[in-house]
Structure formats: C-alpha cells, structure tokens
Design a protein around this motif. Structure first.
Motif, PDB file in Angstrom:
ATOM      1  N   SER A  34      17.159  38.054  36.672  1.00  0.00           N
ATOM      2  CA  SER A  34      17.299  37.585  38.203  1.00  0.00           C
ATOM      3  C   SER A  34      16.187  36.737  38.627  1.00  0.00           C
ATOM      4  O   SER A  34      14.996  37.263  38.084  1.00  0.00           O
ATOM      5  CB  SER A  34      17.459  38.703  39.157  1.00  0.00           C
ATOM      6  N   THR A  35      16.206  36.173  39.775  1.00  0.00           N
ATOM      7  CA  THR A  35      15.010  35.405  40.333  1.00  0.00           C
ATOM      8  C   THR A  35      13.845  36.442  40.597  1.00  0.00           C
ATOM      9  O   THR A  35      12.700  36.254  40.262  1.00  0.00           O
ATOM     10  CB  THR A  35      15.423  34.778  41.435  1.00  0.00           C
ATOM     11  N   ASN A  36      14.195  37.676  41.277  1.00  0.00           N
ATOM     12  CA  ASN A  36      13.419  38.484  41.616  1.00  0.00           C
ATOM     13  C   ASN A  36      12.552  38.923  40.332  1.00  0.00           C
ATOM     14  O   ASN A  36      11.277  39.078  40.227  1.00  0.00           O
ATOM     15  CB  ASN A  36      13.674  39.735  42.238  1.00  0.00           C
ATOM     16  N   LEU A  38      12.299  37.316  37.598  1.00  0.00           N
ATOM     17  CA  LEU A  38      11.213  36.177  37.104  1.00  0.00           C
ATOM     18  C   LEU A  38      10.032  35.927  37.864  1.00  0.00           C
ATOM     19  O   LEU A  38       8.939  35.632  37.496  1.00  0.00           O
ATOM     20  CB  LEU A  38      12.126  34.843  37.053  1.00  0.00           C
ATOM     21  N   GLU A  39      10.198  36.134  39.407  1.00  0.00           N
ATOM     22  CA  GLU A  39       9.135  36.044  40.201  1.00  0.00           C
ATOM     23  C   GLU A  39       7.989  37.216  39.943  1.00  0.00           C
ATOM     24  O   GLU A  39       6.742  36.905  39.800  1.00  0.00           O
ATOM     25  CB  GLU A  39       9.671  36.142  41.574  1.00  0.00           C
ATOM     26  N   GLN A 199      11.855  28.982  33.741  1.00  0.00           N
ATOM     27  CA  GLN A 199      12.929  29.720  33.823  1.00  0.00           C
ATOM     28  C   GLN A 199      13.175  30.064  35.565  1.00  0.00           C
ATOM     29  O   GLN A 199      14.233  29.914  35.867  1.00  0.00           O
ATOM     30  CB  GLN A 199      12.894  30.880  33.380  1.00  0.00           C
ATOM     31  N   LEU A 200      12.159  30.277  36.090  1.00  0.00           N
ATOM     32  CA  LEU A 200      11.984  30.505  37.496  1.00  0.00           C
ATOM     33  C   LEU A 200      12.692  29.322  38.524  1.00  0.00           C
ATOM     34  O   LEU A 200      13.408  29.471  39.290  1.00  0.00           O
ATOM     35  CB  LEU A 200      10.818  31.097  38.236  1.00  0.00           C
ATOM     36  N   GLU A 201      12.110  28.289  37.913  1.00  0.00           N
ATOM     37  CA  GLU A 201      12.414  27.018  38.761  1.00  0.00           C
ATOM     38  C   GLU A 201      14.188  26.677  38.384  1.00  0.00           C
ATOM     39  O   GLU A 201      14.611  26.438  39.503  1.00  0.00           O
ATOM     40  CB  GLU A 201      11.460  25.918  38.035  1.00  0.00           C
ATOM     41  N   ARG A 202      14.476  26.966  37.305  1.00  0.00           N
ATOM     42  CA  ARG A 202      15.880  26.826  37.090  1.00  0.00           C
ATOM     43  C   ARG A 202      16.711  27.639  37.663  1.00  0.00           C
ATOM     44  O   ARG A 202      17.760  27.284  38.274  1.00  0.00           O
ATOM     45  CB  ARG A 202      16.065  26.623  35.413  1.00  0.00           C
ATOM     46  N   ALA A 203      16.286  28.913  37.688  1.00  0.00           N
ATOM     47  CA  ALA A 203      16.949  29.948  38.695  1.00  0.00           C
ATOM     48  C   ALA A 203      17.082  29.646  39.872  1.00  0.00           C
ATOM     49  O   ALA A 203      18.092  29.651  40.578  1.00  0.00           O
ATOM     50  CB  ALA A 203      16.343  31.391  38.482  1.00  0.00           C
ATOM     51  N   LYS A 204      15.827  29.110  40.587  1.00  0.00           N
ATOM     52  CA  LYS A 204      15.997  28.748  41.908  1.00  0.00           C
ATOM     53  C   LYS A 204      16.696  27.419  42.120  1.00  0.00           C
ATOM     54  O   LYS A 204      17.801  27.491  43.076  1.00  0.00           O
ATOM     55  CB  LYS A 204      14.721  28.297  42.456  1.00  0.00           C
ATOM     56  N   ALA A 207      20.387  28.799  42.075  1.00  0.00           N
ATOM     57  CA  ALA A 207      20.815  29.590  43.297  1.00  0.00           C
ATOM     58  C   ALA A 207      20.973  28.440  44.435  1.00  0.00           C
ATOM     59  O   ALA A 207      22.029  28.526  45.323  1.00  0.00           O
ATOM     60  CB  ALA A 207      19.678  30.466  43.530  1.00  0.00           C
TER      61      ALA A 207
END
Length: 365
Positions: A34-36, A38-39, A199-204, A207
């Motif tokens: 999840s984004t959380n 990954l953050e 990955q975080l950028e892609r997840a954001k 979303a």
C-alpha cells in the motif's frame, strides 16, 4: 466390528477436512504494498541513508586525521634519518681527529712524544705533560663514546617512528576499506530508496487516477479531453492525459540515467506529470530516424535543449537530480509514456503562447 471401522473412517475424514481448512487459512496471498507501507519503507531507507552518510562523514574526518599524522610522522622519520647521518659524520670526524692525534703522539717519530716529556724543567712539569697527554686520550675516548650513544639514540627514535608510521599506514588501509564498504552500502541503499520512491510515485499516481475515474463516473466529463470550454486547443489544466506503457524499454547506464533525470528536472521542474511528458518527447526522438538514436545524443543535439548551454543542467548534475526526476526517467526507460503527448516531438514553455497540449507548464506538439 463394522461399527468400529465406520467410526475410524469418519474420524479420518474429519481430520482430513480440518487439515484442508487449516491449510487454506494459512495460505498467503500476495498483494501489492500500500501507499502507507511504501511511505514507511521509503522513510526508513531515507533514515538509514542519512545515518550511513553521517558515518561516512565521520570516517572521512578520521581518515583525514590519520593521513595528517602519517605525513607528520613521515617528516619526522626523514628528519631522524638526517640526524643519524649528521651524528655519523660527527662520530667519523671525532674518530679521525683522535687517530691523527694518536699518530702524531705515537707514530710521528720517537722524538715527538719524548721531546714533550723530556723537555720538562722538573719532575712536576714532566708529570703535568704526561697528564696532559693522558687527558687528550681520555677526552677523545669520551667524545667518541658520547657520539656513538647519541647516534644509537637517534636510530632508536627513528625505528620507533617508522613502527608508528607502519601502524598508521595499516590503520589508513582499514579506514579506506571501511570507506569503500560504506560507499557501496550507500550506493545500494540509494538504489533501493530510488526503487521504492518510484513505486510510491506510481502508487500515488494510481490512487489519483482512481479517484479521478470515480469522480468522472459520478459527475461525467464537462469538456472534451485536450480542450478548454472555449474550444481552444491549449489545455490549461496542466494535467492532460495519463501514463501508458506502450513504449519500448531502453537500457541506460548510470551516467545516462542521471543526465536524463537532470534534463527532465530542468525542463519540467517538480511536476512528475510534466517530467514524464518531456521524457516521452525525448524517447520519441530517440526512436525517430530524424534525431540522434541515443538519449545523450538527443539531449546534447545542437540548439535543442537550453539547459545544456545556459548552465542549469550542469548545476542540477552537480547537486544531483531530485528523486521524482529519477523516478520519471526510470519509468520512461522502462517503457512508460505520457498518453497526451504520445505523438509529440517538440515542446516549449507555456508562457511563449505556443499552441499544443499543455502538460506541467510546457506546451507539446
């Protein structure tokens, strides 16, 4: 008897059912982080990277101090070598002087020493002259002993300094090995951080796209894609289109990836959407026979990208491109393209008034 056998079969069936149930409960199912998550991972890696950089800084300070000590000891060793040489010269000079005096007194003819002694006026004068000769010999012997002792002390000091020099050289080698290991760890952690950040950028982005899709499904589009309310072809919202993966992947070394990320940051600032659009144009040019067939060739093609001659590209390369720029560059190298500029080969700043698709403050055509 039959009843007992049936009971055993029933118990076996129940056990098998329980085992299947337990196995199904314990079976893990892979899910995208999840984004959380990954953050959190990105934050942990950034903290680890900061700690590693602090360790490297302290290690560099210690290595500098050790190098300074080695230089000081090297100078001291060279000085002690000169002192030993000087002491040896003094010793040799004293020894030669003593030999000359002995030769004069004992080998210069029997008259020399006898004349000194028998020219005495009386016994007291004779004894004084004999004592004088003896004192000269004693003085020579003492001076020679002192010079030999001084030279031995200097040689001992030189040996001690050389031992310390060798120990510090060993310490320097150990510190350099630690520095190399830390640099490798920092490089590895930076790569991992870059990967998770991407990955975080892609997840954001995913979303945000999901939220936009949900909003559009409820409210419906108010204008046609790529057009404003008055029909002007300039898209003023700066966020036209999305990401598609219809481009071919390209292999690039670390240097070219850094150059790619730097030019994206220079041309699009901090907008990931804008950077991906610029990256799409660059990759379109690489694939076109009308332009150079490499990323470096396209970027440095004469008269094309202003940052290559106004100094801004060099400044970004000197401090290092942003993580978003690296993410956009790596995504484009992996085949990601901005759907709004798939067929575009040129762009200009939006403030120039050029016509085209507006993405991230640039107009593409």
């Amino acid at each position: 008897m039959k009843s007992t056998k049936k009971k055993r079969i029933l118990r076996a069936a129940m056990c098998l059912t329980c085992a299947v149930t337990i196995a199904s409960v314990n079976t893990s199912v892979y899910a995208e982080p999840s984004t959380n998550e990954l953050e959190g991972k990105t934050s942990d890696l950034q903290g680890e990277l900061n700690d590693l950089n602090s360790q490297l800084s302290a290690l560099c300070d210690e290595l500098d101090a050790t190098s300074s000590k080695i230089e000081e000891l090297s100078a001291a060793v060279e000085k002690s070598k000169l002192d030993v040489a000087a002491a040896k010269l003094n010793e040799d000079a004293q020894y030669d002087a003593m030999k000359d005096r002995i030769k004069f007194m004992y080998e210069g003819g029997s008259a020399s020493l006898l004349e000194i002694l028998f020219s005495s006026e009386n016994m007291a004068d004779f004894l004084n002259k004999a004592e004088f000769v003896t004192n000269i010999s004693t003085y020579d012997r003492q001076m020679l002993d002192e010079l030999q002792t001084a030279r031995a002390d200097i040689e001992k000091k030189q040996g001690t300094l050389e031992t310390q020099q060798e120990e510090l050289a060993g310490l320097q080698s150990d510190l350099e090995a630690k520095q190399e290991a830390l640099n490798a760890k920092i490089s590895s952690t930076s790569g991992e951080l870059s990967e998770y950040s991407a990955q975080l950028e892609r997840a954001k982005a995913a979303a945000a796209a999901s939220r936009t899709a949900q909003d559009n499904s409820v409210a419906g589009p108010t204008t046609a894609p790529g057009k404003t309310d008055n029909g002007n072809n300039n898209n003023t919202n700066g966020n036209n289109g999305g990401t598609v993966n219809n481009g071919g992947s390209v292999d690039a070394n670390v240097s070219d990836t850094a150059l790619f990320a730097a030019i994206l940051e220079c041309e699009a600032g901090g907008s990931y959407d804008g950077m991906l659009a610029v990256a799409t144009v660059i990759m379109n040019r690489v694939a076109s026979p009308s332009y150079p067939n490499s990323i470096r060739g396209v970027i440095y093609q004469s008269g094309q990208f202003a940052p290559t001659w106004d100094g801004s590209l060099n400044r970004v390369l000197a401090r290092g491109p942003s993580q978003s720029a690296y993410s956009a560059a790596q995504a484009a190298l992996g085949g990601a393209r901005h759907s709004a500029v798939l067929n575009c080969y040129s762009f200009n700043a939006a403030w120039t008034g050029a016509s085209g698709v507006n993405v991230g403050g640039n107009v593409f055509w």
